[in-house]
Design a protein around this motif. Structure first.
Motif, PDB file in Angstrom:
ATOM      1  N   GLU A   1       0.705  -1.158   0.062  1.00  0.00           N
ATOM      2  CA  GLU A   1      -0.135   0.070  -0.015  1.00  0.00           C
ATOM      3  C   GLU A   1       0.849   1.203  -0.066  1.00  0.00           C
ATOM      4  O   GLU A   1       0.432   2.253  -0.673  1.00  0.00           O
ATOM      5  CB  GLU A   1      -0.875   0.142   1.113  1.00  0.00           C
ATOM      6  N   HIS A   2       1.932   1.109   0.932  1.00  0.00           N
ATOM      7  CA  HIS A   2       2.724   2.538   0.899  1.00  0.00           C
ATOM      8  C   HIS A   2       4.034   2.473   0.026  1.00  0.00           C
ATOM      9  O   HIS A   2       4.663   3.246  -0.179  1.00  0.00           O
ATOM     10  CB  HIS A   2       3.356   2.479   2.287  1.00  0.00           C
ATOM     11  N   GLU A   3       3.979   1.477  -0.887  1.00  0.00           N
ATOM     12  CA  GLU A   3       5.100   1.365  -2.113  1.00  0.00           C
ATOM     13  C   GLU A   3       6.434   1.327  -1.169  1.00  0.00           C
ATOM     14  O   GLU A   3       7.386   2.149  -1.771  1.00  0.00           O
ATOM     15  CB  GLU A   3       4.889   2.517  -3.089  1.00  0.00           C
ATOM     16  N   VAL A   4       6.410   0.366  -0.355  1.00  0.00           N
ATOM     17  CA  VAL A   4       7.900   0.011   0.277  1.00  0.00           C
ATOM     18  C   VAL A   4       8.175  -1.339   0.250  1.00  0.00           C
ATOM     19  O   VAL A   4       7.469  -2.111   0.149  1.00  0.00           O
ATOM     20  CB  VAL A   4       8.034   0.849   1.573  1.00  0.00           C
ATOM     21  N   ASP A   5       9.575  -1.524   0.559  1.00  0.00           N
ATOM     22  CA  ASP A   5      10.100  -2.927   1.025  1.00  0.00           C
ATOM     23  C   ASP A   5      10.303  -2.889   2.293  1.00  0.00           C
ATOM     24  O   ASP A   5      11.042  -1.861   2.969  1.00  0.00           O
ATOM     25  CB  ASP A   5      11.482  -3.262   0.229  1.00  0.00           C
TER      26      ASP A   5
END
Length: 431
Positions: free
Chosen positions: A235-239
């Motif tokens: 959702e937050h576009e992170v790893d």
């Protein structure tokens, strides 16, 4: 829309994990059984309306009253006795072996189910007596109540017999060792069936320009909901990289997770808030999702058996064998592929060296001068050296060499040293 779909995709597994966690609680089973008792009373009232008058009047209300009073009086005494037995077993197991044992015994299904049935039957009888006194069940309409009470009695008898049979071994060392082994082995297989909890293996350092999420309290990492964590990361576009494995102790403000940003915009506060809902930190380690904790507890049982007050090498030998049987199921998590990979979440794989140290460390140290225990340890490690996984095989050999050196220094009788070297693998003893 995509966010909603991701959340719905991760929801079933997350709910299932939380449900399994709560079903191990005694109060949950007791509450469910109490609600079932209330439902049984309600159903019997509804069914009573469908019974023909001639059949309904064939049994008087006095018959049901006798059974209800019998259950009310008996269940109170039996429940108090059962609770007394439980407390006694908890205290004795904690004192004799390790305080970590009693938390596993508290989750014993037979004990919890039996107590729940007893208390549920007690609630049923009280409700039945109360409704009889209020006139809801009259003498002319107690037919279904009577037969429902007979059914409750049959359930009580079945669980009473199961409880008596269970008490024959409840709290004994063999039963406790078997319980710890089964629980640890189940958690171990569960972990290996979903390598790295279904996430990508975290086998190297995190990428550059990552940002740390600090621990919001001091405690052990007890549980992680990997599907929910992956949904948050997507959702937050992170790893998201988990620095420490489940069971690790973290201090307040110590980095727990590292985040690598994929997109341009990131609401850091919202991300931290969502992450906290997918990771549980508590004051105690638990068996759930933490097979290493089970190995540590088994090691403590074997170590306590070697204390001067107990002096029971046979128990230590039994524990070593059980630990070896568990570790024989090991598979390299970096080479296994889960059914569905969580692309945005990274978890460190289990280290075979840590597993050997968790299981055998305390026993090998405290039994260094006991030949029979050291022989079984070397034989078990020799077996693990034949394991098809090269990582476990190499770790077992390294551990065997170190423990053989420790034991040969502790044994003062030269024939004992020679016997121990003969028990070790040739590549360990140098023969």
């Amino acid at each position: 829309m995509e966010r909603i779909l991701d959340l719905f995709d991760s929801l079933p597994k997350t709910v299932l994990q939380k449900g399994r966690y709560y079903t191990r609680k005694l109060w949950v089973r007791v509450t469910l059984m109490g609600l079932l008792a209330v439902a049984a009373i309600g159903v019997s009232q509804l069914v009573e309306q469908l019974i023909p008058d001639d059949l309904a009047k064939s049994l008087g209300g006095v018959s049901a009253d006798r059974l209800l009073n019998l259950i009310a009086n008996a269940m109170l005494s039996v429940t108090i006795f059962s609770i007394t037995v439980m407390v006694s077993v908890y205290q004795s197991s904690s004192t004799q072996w390790t305080p970590r044992i009693h938390r596993l015994i508290m989750q014993d299904r037979t004990t919890q189910n039996t107590l729940a049935v007893f208390i549920g039957a007690y609630v049923y009888s009280l409700l039945g007596i109360l409704l009889r006194e209020l006139g809801v069940y009259t003498d002319e309409h107690a037919f279904v109540l009577f037969w429902m009470t007979v059914l409750v009695l049959l359930v009580i008898v079945v669980y009473l017999v199961r409880w008596v049979l269970h008490l024959q071994g409840f709290g004994q060392l063999i039963d406790i060792s078997r319980q710890v082994e089964e629980t640890t082995r189940d958690r171990f297989k569960e972990r290996l069936s979903q390598p790295c909890l279904g996430a990508r293996p975290f086998v190297s350092d995190q990428p550059d320009k990552t940002r740390a999420i600090a621990s919001w309290e001091s405690g052990y990492i007890q549980h992680i909901y990997p599907e929910a964590m992956n949904a948050v990361a997507k959702e937050h576009e992170v790893d998201i990289y988990l620095d420490a494995n489940i069971g690790s102790f973290v201090f307040l403000e110590e980095p727990v997770l590292h985040v690598h940003q994929r997109g341009d915009d990131l609401d850091w506060d919202a991300l931290c808030e969502d992450v906290r809902g997918s990771l549980i930190i508590g004051d105690l380690r638990t068996y759930d999702q933490d097979p290493r904790f089970g190995l540590i507890v088994m090691g403590e049982v074997g170590s306590k058996a070697m204390s001067p007050g107990v002096n029971d090498p046979g128990t230590a030998i039994d524990v070593i064998t059980r630990i070896g049987r568990i570790l024989s199921d090991y598979k390299d998590e970096t080479e296994a592929t889960p059914e569905e990979v969580l692309d945005y979440f990274y978890v460190r794989p289990l280290d075979p060296t840590d597993l050997l140290r968790d299981g055998f460390g305390a026993i090998s140290r405290d039994s260094a001068s006991t030949l029979e225990v050291q022989q079984r340890l070397q034989q078990t490690l020799s077996g693990l050296m034949q394991h098809p996984d090269k990582g476990l095989s190499a770790a077992a050999k390294e551990f065997a060499i170190k423990e053989l050196e420790r034991a040969t220094q502790a044994l003062v009788f030269e024939p004992d040293r020679e016997a121990l070297r003969a028990s070790a693998h040739p590549s360990v003893s140098g023969d």
